[in-house]
Design a protein around this motif. Sequence first.
Motif, PDB file in Angstrom:
ATOM      1  N   ASN A  77     -34.308  53.322  -7.344  1.00  0.00           N
ATOM      2  CA  ASN A  77     -34.816  54.439  -6.340  1.00  0.00           C
ATOM      3  C   ASN A  77     -33.923  55.649  -6.678  1.00  0.00           C
ATOM      4  OD1 ASN A  77     -36.917  52.706  -5.293  1.00  0.00           O
ATOM      5  ND2 ASN A  77     -35.093  51.683  -4.061  1.00  0.00           N
ATOM      6  N   VAL A  78     -33.724  55.927  -7.997  1.00  0.00           N
ATOM      7  CA  VAL A  78     -32.833  57.110  -8.259  1.00  0.00           C
ATOM      8  C   VAL A  78     -33.302  58.537  -7.470  1.00  0.00           C
ATOM      9  CG1 VAL A  78     -31.636  58.271 -10.035  1.00  0.00           C
ATOM     10  CG2 VAL A  78     -32.184  55.779 -10.397  1.00  0.00           C
ATOM     11  N   GLU A  79     -34.501  58.715  -7.767  1.00  0.00           N
ATOM     12  CA  GLU A  79     -34.846  60.012  -7.334  1.00  0.00           C
ATOM     13  C   GLU A  79     -34.800  60.181  -5.825  1.00  0.00           C
ATOM     14  OE1 GLU A  79     -35.515  62.787  -8.837  1.00  0.00           O
ATOM     15  OE2 GLU A  79     -34.628  61.558 -10.694  1.00  0.00           O
ATOM     16  N   ALA A  80     -35.155  59.035  -5.022  1.00  0.00           N
ATOM     17  CA  ALA A  80     -35.169  58.885  -3.703  1.00  0.00           C
ATOM     18  C   ALA A  80     -33.643  59.139  -3.137  1.00  0.00           C
ATOM     19  CB  ALA A  80     -35.660  57.625  -3.143  1.00  0.00           C
ATOM     20  N   LYS A  81     -32.660  58.387  -4.079  1.00  0.00           N
ATOM     21  CA  LYS A  81     -31.243  58.769  -3.517  1.00  0.00           C
ATOM     22  C   LYS A  81     -30.770  59.955  -3.555  1.00  0.00           C
ATOM     23  CE  LYS A  81     -30.275  53.864  -4.376  1.00  0.00           C
ATOM     24  NZ  LYS A  81     -29.629  52.887  -5.286  1.00  0.00           N
ATOM     25  N   LYS A  82     -31.251  60.653  -4.744  1.00  0.00           N
ATOM     26  CA  LYS A  82     -30.673  62.138  -4.991  1.00  0.00           C
ATOM     27  C   LYS A  82     -31.399  63.123  -3.753  1.00  0.00           C
ATOM     28  CE  LYS A  82     -30.195  61.857  -9.910  1.00  0.00           C
ATOM     29  NZ  LYS A  82     -30.629  62.356 -11.174  1.00  0.00           N
ATOM     30  N   LYS A  83     -32.435  62.727  -3.350  1.00  0.00           N
ATOM     31  CA  LYS A  83     -33.234  63.685  -2.290  1.00  0.00           C
ATOM     32  C   LYS A  83     -32.380  63.306  -0.963  1.00  0.00           C
ATOM     33  CE  LYS A  83     -37.731  63.559  -3.714  1.00  0.00           C
ATOM     34  NZ  LYS A  83     -39.286  63.168  -3.710  1.00  0.00           N
ATOM     35  N   ILE A  84     -32.021  62.112  -0.791  1.00  0.00           N
ATOM     36  CA  ILE A  84     -30.959  61.746   0.473  1.00  0.00           C
ATOM     37  C   ILE A  84     -29.779  62.522   0.242  1.00  0.00           C
ATOM     38  CG2 ILE A  84     -30.030  59.921   1.663  1.00  0.00           C
ATOM     39  CD1 ILE A  84     -32.462  57.981   0.610  1.00  0.00           C
ATOM     40  N   GLY A  85     -29.179  62.159  -0.824  1.00  0.00           N
ATOM     41  CA  GLY A  85     -27.767  62.773  -0.943  1.00  0.00           C
ATOM     42  C   GLY A  85     -27.819  64.287  -0.756  1.00  0.00           C
ATOM     43  N   LYS A 235     -38.331  59.036   3.191  1.00  0.00           N
ATOM     44  CA  LYS A 235     -39.523  58.969   3.727  1.00  0.00           C
ATOM     45  C   LYS A 235     -39.426  58.036   4.847  1.00  0.00           C
ATOM     46  CE  LYS A 235     -41.488  55.726   0.247  1.00  0.00           C
ATOM     47  NZ  LYS A 235     -42.415  55.614  -0.720  1.00  0.00           N
ATOM     48  N   MET A 236     -40.566  58.003   5.709  1.00  0.00           N
ATOM     49  CA  MET A 236     -40.590  57.196   6.726  1.00  0.00           C
ATOM     50  C   MET A 236     -42.139  57.385   7.367  1.00  0.00           C
ATOM     51  SD  MET A 236     -39.160  54.987   8.698  1.00  0.00           S
ATOM     52  CE  MET A 236     -37.383  55.444   8.827  1.00  0.00           C
ATOM     53  N   ASP A 237     -42.842  56.182   7.713  1.00  0.00           N
ATOM     54  CA  ASP A 237     -44.315  56.078   8.106  1.00  0.00           C
ATOM     55  C   ASP A 237     -44.063  56.637   9.660  1.00  0.00           C
ATOM     56  OD1 ASP A 237     -44.196  53.726   9.891  1.00  0.00           O
ATOM     57  OD2 ASP A 237     -43.705  52.738   7.727  1.00  0.00           O
ATOM     58  N   ILE A 252     -33.564  62.193   9.568  1.00  0.00           N
ATOM     59  CA  ILE A 252     -33.496  63.406   8.700  1.00  0.00           C
ATOM     60  C   ILE A 252     -34.263  62.891   7.464  1.00  0.00           C
ATOM     61  CG2 ILE A 252     -32.205  65.012   7.174  1.00  0.00           C
ATOM     62  CD1 ILE A 252     -30.305  64.791   9.538  1.00  0.00           C
ATOM     63  N   ILE A 253     -35.567  63.364   7.319  1.00  0.00           N
ATOM     64  CA  ILE A 253     -36.540  62.715   6.376  1.00  0.00           C
ATOM     65  C   ILE A 253     -36.433  63.794   4.992  1.00  0.00           C
ATOM     66  CG2 ILE A 253     -38.862  61.996   5.494  1.00  0.00           C
ATOM     67  CD1 ILE A 253     -39.061  61.501   8.653  1.00  0.00           C
ATOM     68  N   ALA A 254     -35.731  63.416   3.958  1.00  0.00           N
ATOM     69  CA  ALA A 254     -35.267  64.151   3.141  1.00  0.00           C
ATOM     70  C   ALA A 254     -36.731  64.956   2.354  1.00  0.00           C
ATOM     71  CB  ALA A 254     -34.865  63.479   1.814  1.00  0.00           C
ATOM     72  N   ASP A 255     -37.956  64.134   2.117  1.00  0.00           N
ATOM     73  CA  ASP A 255     -38.917  64.626   1.986  1.00  0.00           C
ATOM     74  C   ASP A 255     -39.720  65.995   2.673  1.00  0.00           C
ATOM     75  OD1 ASP A 255     -39.437  63.151  -0.585  1.00  0.00           O
ATOM     76  OD2 ASP A 255     -40.719  61.545   0.500  1.00  0.00           O
ATOM     77  N   LYS A 256     -39.260  65.725   3.921  1.00  0.00           N
ATOM     78  CA  LYS A 256     -39.749  66.888   4.957  1.00  0.00           C
ATOM     79  C   LYS A 256     -38.568  68.029   5.029  1.00  0.00           C
ATOM     80  CE  LYS A 256     -42.247  63.874   8.050  1.00  0.00           C
ATOM     81  NZ  LYS A 256     -42.533  63.801   9.393  1.00  0.00           N
ATOM     82  N   ASN A 257     -37.403  67.846   4.420  1.00  0.00           N
ATOM     83  CA  ASN A 257     -36.057  68.756   4.227  1.00  0.00           C
ATOM     84  C   ASN A 257     -35.479  68.852   2.905  1.00  0.00           C
ATOM     85  OD1 ASN A 257     -35.380  69.119   7.384  1.00  0.00           O
ATOM     86  ND2 ASN A 257     -35.987  66.930   6.987  1.00  0.00           N
TER      87      ASN A 257
END
Length: 258
Positions: A77-85, A235-237, A252-257
């Motif tokens: 989940n590399v891309e997800a972790k970068k967004k979160i970071g 992300k989160m449902d 704090i949802i990275a895809d929304k921020n």
Amino acid sequence: MVFAFERQEQILNYVNQEKKASVKNLSKRFKVSEVTIRRDLEELANKGLIIKIHGGALTINHNFSNEIPYKAKFSLNVEAKKKIGKAAAKIIEDNDVVIFDAGSTTVEVAAHLCDVKNVTAITNDINIAMVLSNNPNVSLIVTGGILQKSVYTLTGPTAEDFLSTVHVNKTFLGADAISINYGITNRTMLEIPIKKAMIKAAEEVIVVADYSKINKKVFAHVCDLKEIDKIVIDKMDMEMEKAFEEIGIQLIIADKNP
């Protein structure tokens, strides 16, 4: 003729789908010798893509009570972790004192730390320490302790004793699993005292984890969710988002921020 890399890709897909597989079944399925399958599994395990066990293999996400090697965590989940970071790093303010828990997601928070001044950072993660050592705006403190080589983490009484003496603005906590009912859990007992000390030291506790950790539990209990202030996630449902908000956790949802 099927090339080795093609067969290994098929084996990886099969293991991920079935959660586990034996050498014998893989040999029959792919019509090659058990020796060849063992070699394939060894190569996949060395790349951090599966967990090799006696007589077969497990998918990484099926690993319940053993620490996943760092290179395996880093490849997930590399891309997800970068967004979160990136999203989590925005929480850090000038003059903050922060703790970075060990992990492949927290290292992304450290890597995205910029545009702030006079931050003091404490960590028990060698990789995070290396990242922060190149940041001119960060004063770095490493806890000390016993090195767990497969994950580049410092643990033991030295690290625990040090963390018990500090008070910080924010702790960025990694998590192997997050559950509404069971809280934060971890695959190994070894890291639990460190994580508890990090939580106790902080005015604000921020969990950073990708969506694959949600609605799961693993071996060792770290804390209940009432001890967590925020969760930064990719992300989160809607149903889960509402459930976390109802118990007072800010998401704090990275895809929304972005």
